[in-house]
Write a protein that holds these residues in place. Structure first.
Motif, PDB file in Angstrom:
ATOM      1  N   THR A  62       0.844  -1.208   0.000  1.00 58.60           N
ATOM      2  CA  THR A  62       0.000   0.000   0.000  1.00 58.60           C
ATOM      3  C   THR A  62       0.870   1.246   0.000  1.00 58.60           C
ATOM      4  O   THR A  62       0.671   2.160  -0.808  1.00 58.60           O
ATOM      5  N   ASN A  63       1.860   1.289   0.887  1.00 55.60           N
ATOM      6  CA  ASN A  63       2.740   2.462   0.979  1.00 55.60           C
ATOM      7  C   ASN A  63       3.577   2.642  -0.278  1.00 55.60           C
ATOM      8  O   ASN A  63       3.778   3.763  -0.750  1.00 55.60           O
ATOM      9  N   SER A  64       4.055   1.527  -0.843  1.00 53.92           N
ATOM     10  CA  SER A  64       4.850   1.581  -2.067  1.00 53.92           C
ATOM     11  C   SER A  64       4.030   2.157  -3.220  1.00 53.92           C
ATOM     12  O   SER A  64       4.514   3.022  -3.976  1.00 53.92           O
ATOM     13  N   ARG A  65       2.806   1.698  -3.363  1.00 53.03           N
ATOM     14  CA  ARG A  65       1.943   2.189  -4.455  1.00 53.03           C
ATOM     15  C   ARG A  65       1.593   3.660  -4.257  1.00 53.03           C
ATOM     16  O   ARG A  65       1.571   4.423  -5.212  1.00 53.03           O
ATOM     17  N   LYS A  70       2.379   9.302  -5.856  1.00 58.31           N
ATOM     18  CA  LYS A  70       2.793  10.647  -5.441  1.00 58.31           C
ATOM     19  C   LYS A  70       3.937  11.157  -6.315  1.00 58.31           C
ATOM     20  O   LYS A  70       3.921  12.306  -6.759  1.00 58.31           O
ATOM     21  N   SER A  71       4.900  10.285  -6.595  1.00 58.57           N
ATOM     22  CA  SER A  71       6.036  10.677  -7.444  1.00 58.57           C
ATOM     23  C   SER A  71       5.578  11.029  -8.851  1.00 58.57           C
ATOM     24  O   SER A  71       6.040  12.012  -9.437  1.00 58.57           O
ATOM     25  N   LYS A  72       4.685  10.236  -9.392  1.00 54.63           N
ATOM     26  CA  LYS A  72       4.171  10.518 -10.738  1.00 54.63           C
ATOM     27  C   LYS A  72       3.402  11.831 -10.776  1.00 54.63           C
ATOM     28  O   LYS A  72       3.508  12.591 -11.736  1.00 54.63           O
ATOM     29  N   MET A  73       2.637  12.107  -9.732  1.00 51.04           N
ATOM     30  CA  MET A  73       1.890  13.366  -9.671  1.00 51.04           C
ATOM     31  C   MET A  73       2.849  14.556  -9.619  1.00 51.04           C
ATOM     32  O   MET A  73       2.613  15.575 -10.264  1.00 51.04           O
ATOM     33  N   GLU A  74       3.931  14.423  -8.880  1.00 51.92           N
ATOM     34  CA  GLU A  74       4.924  15.495  -8.807  1.00 51.92           C
ATOM     35  C   GLU A  74       5.562  15.746 -10.173  1.00 51.92           C
ATOM     36  O   GLU A  74       5.762  16.889 -10.565  1.00 51.92           O
ATOM     37  N   LEU A  75       5.875  14.683 -10.895  1.00 50.63           N
ATOM     38  CA  LEU A  75       6.435  14.837 -12.238  1.00 50.63           C
ATOM     39  C   LEU A  75       5.460  15.563 -13.168  1.00 50.63           C
ATOM     40  O   LEU A  75       5.857  16.443 -13.943  1.00 50.63           O
TER      41      LEU A  75
END
Length: 84
Positions: A62-65, A70-75
């Motif tokens: 869950t935390n990994s996903r 979150k990383s993709k949203m930041e990009l």
């Protein structure tokens, strides 16, 4: 043991799971899942044919996903700022 994600909770008492890589949809009673499960939670499920034997919350998955999303949203936000 299969991995599944809680896709949604319906009417406060049914849970729609997407099971395995093929994302097979299964509908279970919310009471069959651990108390702290919510939409977007990942679980490990053991089946005997179509019957659920055990379900346990997979906090690591869950935390990994969540971190991946979150990383993709930041990009996407960074790209959006550059294109202005």
């Amino acid at each position: 043991m299969d991995k599944a994600v809680v896709d949604r909770i319906v009417d406060g008492d049914k849970v729609v799971l997407l099971v395995g890589e093929e994302e097979k949809e299964m509908i279970l009673s919310l009471s069959q899942l651990p108390e702290d499960v919510k939409e977007g939670s990942w679980v490990r499920v053991v089946f005997n044919n179509e019957e659920v034997i055990t379900i346990e919350l997979d906090n690591d998955e869950t935390n990994s996903r969540k971190q991946r999303i979150k990383s993709k949203m930041e990009l996407l936000k960074q790209r959006s700022k550059k294109n202005r």
